[in-house]
Design a protein around this motif. Structure first.
Motif, PDB file in Angstrom:
ATOM      1  N   LEU A  33       0.865  -1.177   0.000  1.00 32.59           N
ATOM      2  CA  LEU A  33       0.000   0.000   0.000  1.00 32.59           C
ATOM      3  C   LEU A  33       0.903   1.229   0.000  1.00 32.59           C
ATOM      4  CD1 LEU A  33      -3.148   0.476   2.159  1.00 32.59           C
ATOM      5  CD2 LEU A  33      -1.478   2.284   2.050  1.00 32.59           C
ATOM      6  N   GLN A  34       0.501   2.248  -0.735  1.00 32.25           N
ATOM      7  CA  GLN A  34       1.315   3.462  -0.853  1.00 32.25           C
ATOM      8  C   GLN A  34       0.411   4.681  -0.859  1.00 32.25           C
ATOM      9  OE1 GLN A  34       4.850   3.792  -3.565  1.00 32.25           O
ATOM     10  NE2 GLN A  34       3.376   4.867  -4.860  1.00 32.25           N
ATOM     11  N   ILE A  35       0.837   5.733  -0.139  1.00 31.56           N
ATOM     12  CA  ILE A  35       0.094   6.994  -0.091  1.00 31.56           C
ATOM     13  C   ILE A  35       1.063   8.128  -0.375  1.00 31.56           C
ATOM     14  CG2 ILE A  35      -1.257   8.579   1.334  1.00 31.56           C
ATOM     15  CD1 ILE A  35      -2.079   6.148   3.036  1.00 31.56           C
ATOM     16  N   LYS A  36       0.660   9.024  -1.283  1.00 37.85           N
ATOM     17  CA  LYS A  36       1.423  10.243  -1.556  1.00 37.85           C
ATOM     18  C   LYS A  36       0.525  11.426  -1.215  1.00 37.85           C
ATOM     19  CE  LYS A  36       3.962  12.854  -4.999  1.00 37.85           C
ATOM     20  NZ  LYS A  36       4.362  12.955  -6.415  1.00 37.85           N
ATOM     21  N   PRO A  37       0.751  12.046  -0.042  1.00 38.28           N
ATOM     22  CA  PRO A  37      -0.094  13.168   0.357  1.00 38.28           C
ATOM     23  C   PRO A  37       0.322  14.472  -0.340  1.00 38.28           C
ATOM     24  CG  PRO A  37       1.509  12.702   2.076  1.00 38.28           C
ATOM     25  CD  PRO A  37       1.707  11.669   0.996  1.00 38.28           C
ATOM     26  N   THR A  38      -0.650  15.367  -0.528  1.00 40.37           N
ATOM     27  CA  THR A  38      -0.348  16.698  -1.074  1.00 40.37           C
ATOM     28  C   THR A  38      -0.230  17.721   0.042  1.00 40.37           C
ATOM     29  OG1 THR A  38      -2.690  17.201  -1.384  1.00 40.37           O
ATOM     30  CG2 THR A  38      -1.528  16.209  -3.253  1.00 40.37           C
ATOM     31  N   THR A  39      -0.552  17.312   1.245  1.00 43.11           N
ATOM     32  CA  THR A  39      -0.410  18.123   2.441  1.00 43.11           C
ATOM     33  C   THR A  39       0.085  17.189   3.542  1.00 43.11           C
ATOM     34  OG1 THR A  39      -1.555  19.646   3.930  1.00 43.11           O
ATOM     35  CG2 THR A  39      -2.818  17.743   3.150  1.00 43.11           C
ATOM     36  N   THR A  40       0.601  17.707   4.627  1.00 40.04           N
ATOM     37  CA  THR A  40       1.065  16.851   5.718  1.00 40.04           C
ATOM     38  C   THR A  40      -0.090  16.018   6.259  1.00 40.04           C
ATOM     39  OG1 THR A  40       2.793  18.421   6.311  1.00 40.04           O
ATOM     40  CG2 THR A  40       2.141  16.838   8.002  1.00 40.04           C
ATOM     41  N   ILE A  41       0.171  14.727   6.470  1.00 41.82           N
ATOM     42  CA  ILE A  41      -0.818  13.843   7.065  1.00 41.82           C
ATOM     43  C   ILE A  41      -0.239  13.224   8.331  1.00 41.82           C
ATOM     44  CG2 ILE A  41      -1.947  13.325   4.870  1.00 41.82           C
ATOM     45  CD1 ILE A  41      -0.591  10.528   4.964  1.00 41.82           C
ATOM     46  N   ALA A  42      -1.117  12.741   9.190  1.00 45.85           N
ATOM     47  CA  ALA A  42      -0.716  12.002  10.391  1.00 45.85           C
ATOM     48  C   ALA A  42      -1.297  10.601  10.285  1.00 45.85           C
ATOM     49  CB  ALA A  42      -1.230  12.700  11.640  1.00 45.85           C
ATOM     50  N   VAL A  43      -0.482   9.584  10.549  1.00 44.56           N
ATOM     51  CA  VAL A  43      -0.949   8.202  10.530  1.00 44.56           C
ATOM     52  C   VAL A  43      -1.590   7.902  11.874  1.00 44.56           C
ATOM     53  CG1 VAL A  43      -0.291   5.779  10.282  1.00 44.56           C
ATOM     54  CG2 VAL A  43       0.879   7.544   8.930  1.00 44.56           C
ATOM     55  N   ILE A  44      -2.873   7.593  11.853  1.00 45.51           N
ATOM     56  CA  ILE A  44      -3.625   7.314  13.076  1.00 45.51           C
ATOM     57  C   ILE A  44      -3.535   5.836  13.440  1.00 45.51           C
ATOM     58  CG2 ILE A  44      -5.927   7.390  14.129  1.00 45.51           C
ATOM     59  CD1 ILE A  44      -4.720  10.143  13.458  1.00 45.51           C
ATOM     60  N   GLU A  45      -3.590   4.975  12.413  1.00 47.14           N
ATOM     61  CA  GLU A  45      -3.609   3.528  12.634  1.00 47.14           C
ATOM     62  C   GLU A  45      -3.146   2.826  11.365  1.00 47.14           C
ATOM     63  OE1 GLU A  45      -6.996   0.077  13.604  1.00 47.14           O
ATOM     64  OE2 GLU A  45      -7.511   2.184  13.784  1.00 47.14           O
ATOM     65  N   TRP A  46      -2.564   1.661  11.539  1.00 49.92           N
ATOM     66  CA  TRP A  46      -2.253   0.791  10.407  1.00 49.92           C
ATOM     67  C   TRP A  46      -2.418  -0.644  10.869  1.00 49.92           C
ATOM     68  CZ3 TRP A  46       2.478  -2.125   9.116  1.00 49.92           C
ATOM     69  CH2 TRP A  46       3.343  -2.287  10.195  1.00 49.92           C
ATOM     70  N   ARG A 134       0.730  11.936  19.083  1.00 46.69           N
ATOM     71  CA  ARG A 134       2.015  11.255  18.932  1.00 46.69           C
ATOM     72  C   ARG A 134       2.036  10.419  17.657  1.00 46.69           C
ATOM     73  NH1 ARG A 134       0.888  12.181  23.959  1.00 46.69           N
ATOM     74  NH2 ARG A 134       2.481  12.730  25.468  1.00 46.69           N
ATOM     75  N   GLU A 135       1.182  10.778  16.716  1.00 45.96           N
ATOM     76  CA  GLU A 135       1.090  10.052  15.458  1.00 45.96           C
ATOM     77  C   GLU A 135       2.272  10.418  14.564  1.00 45.96           C
ATOM     78  OE1 GLU A 135      -1.138  12.539  16.236  1.00 45.96           O
ATOM     79  OE2 GLU A 135      -3.078  11.619  16.576  1.00 45.96           O
ATOM     80  N   PRO A 136       2.800   9.450  13.810  1.00 44.35           N
ATOM     81  CA  PRO A 136       3.853   9.785  12.857  1.00 44.35           C
ATOM     82  C   PRO A 136       3.295  10.689  11.765  1.00 44.35           C
ATOM     83  CG  PRO A 136       3.550   7.387  13.007  1.00 44.35           C
ATOM     84  CD  PRO A 136       2.499   8.032  13.842  1.00 44.35           C
ATOM     85  N   GLY A 137       4.050  11.708  11.421  1.00 45.60           N
ATOM     86  CA  GLY A 137       3.649  12.613  10.354  1.00 45.60           C
ATOM     87  C   GLY A 137       4.358  12.271   9.056  1.00 45.60           C
ATOM     88  N   VAL A 138       3.695  12.566   7.955  1.00 46.42           N
ATOM     89  CA  VAL A 138       4.272  12.374   6.627  1.00 46.42           C
ATOM     90  C   VAL A 138       4.134  13.698   5.892  1.00 46.42           C
ATOM     91  CG1 VAL A 138       4.183  11.055   4.484  1.00 46.42           C
ATOM     92  CG2 VAL A 138       3.572   9.952   6.643  1.00 46.42           C
ATOM     93  N   ALA A 139       5.246  14.248   5.446  1.00 45.58           N
ATOM     94  CA  ALA A 139       5.247  15.542   4.770  1.00 45.58           C
ATOM     95  C   ALA A 139       4.609  15.451   3.391  1.00 45.58           C
ATOM     96  CB  ALA A 139       6.684  16.052   4.644  1.00 45.58           C
TER      97      ALA A 139
END
Length: 164
Positions: A33-46, A134-139
Motif C-alpha cells: 500500500l502506498q500513499i502520496k499526500p499533497t499536504t502533511t498527514i498524520a498516521v492514526i492507525e495501520w 504522537r502520530e507519525p507525520g508524513v510531509a
C-alpha cells in the motif's frame, strides 16, 4: 476547521460486492500500500491480516521513502474512504500509479527510508493505533508505504487510517 480522517486498503473498495481480495506478498520486498499526500498527514492507525497463518516470518514495515515511489495499482477516488465525516470533502492525496495505490509491480530505487513502525510477524493479524498527538507525520509529497518481505508468499490485506 477540524481535521478529516480517511482509510485506504490494499484493494479496490469503491464498489465492493464481496469482501476485499487479499494480495500476495511475493518473496521479495513488496509495497502492499502506498500513499502520496499533497499536504502533511498524520498516521492514526495501520494494520494487516493474512489469509492463513504464516509459515515463514513476514517482515512488515510502515515507512516513508522520501519522494521515491513504487509503481502501484492506482486508487480510484472512491477507494479512499471517509472515515469519520461521510459528507465531508474528499481526501487531498495524489492518485495515480506513481502516487497512491496498492500492490507494487516495481519498487523504485529507494535510497533512504524512515521506519515508522515494523514487526517480524508470525501471527495472522495485527493493528496499531498511535496515541493522540504522537502520530507519525508524513510531509507533503513524501511517500508512505506498507512493505512486506517473506520467504514464503502469503496473501495479505492491509490498511492505513490517516488524518489530513
Amino acid at each position: 476547521m477540524a481535521r478529516r480522517r480517511f482509510i485506504v486498503w490494499n484493494a479496490a473498495t469503491a464498489a465492493l460486492t464481496a469482501a476485499p481480495t487479499a494480495v500476495t506478498t511475493g518473496t521479495s520486498i513488496k509495497t502492499m500500500l502506498q500513499i502520496k499526500p499533497t499536504t502533511t498527514i498524520a498516521v492514526i492507525e495501520w494494520g494487516y491480516s493474512f489469509s492463513v497463518l504464516p509459515t515463514a516470518v513476514v517482515n512488515c514495515e510502515l515507512v516513508t521513502t522520501g519522494t521515491v515511489n513504487a509503481t502501484v495499482t492506482a486508487f480510484a477516488s472512491g477507494d479512499v474512504g471517509k472515515y469519520d465525516d461521510s459528507v465531508g470533502a474528499a481526501s487531498a492525496i495524489s492518485l495515480g500509479t506513481t502516487a497512491s495505490g496498492f500492490t507494487s509491480t516495481a519498487e523504485g530505487s529507494v535510497t533512504a527510508t524512515r521506519l515508522l513502525a515494523g514487526r517480524l510477524e508470525w501471527a495472522q493479524s495485527f493493528s496499531q493505533q498511535f496515541p493522540l498527538d504522537r502520530e507519525p507525520g508524513v510531509a507533503a509529497n513524501d511517500i508512505l508505504r506498507i512493505r512486506m518481505t517473506t520467504a514464503t508468499a502469503i496473501n495479505a490485506l492491509c490498511y492505513v487510517v490517516y488524518e489530513e
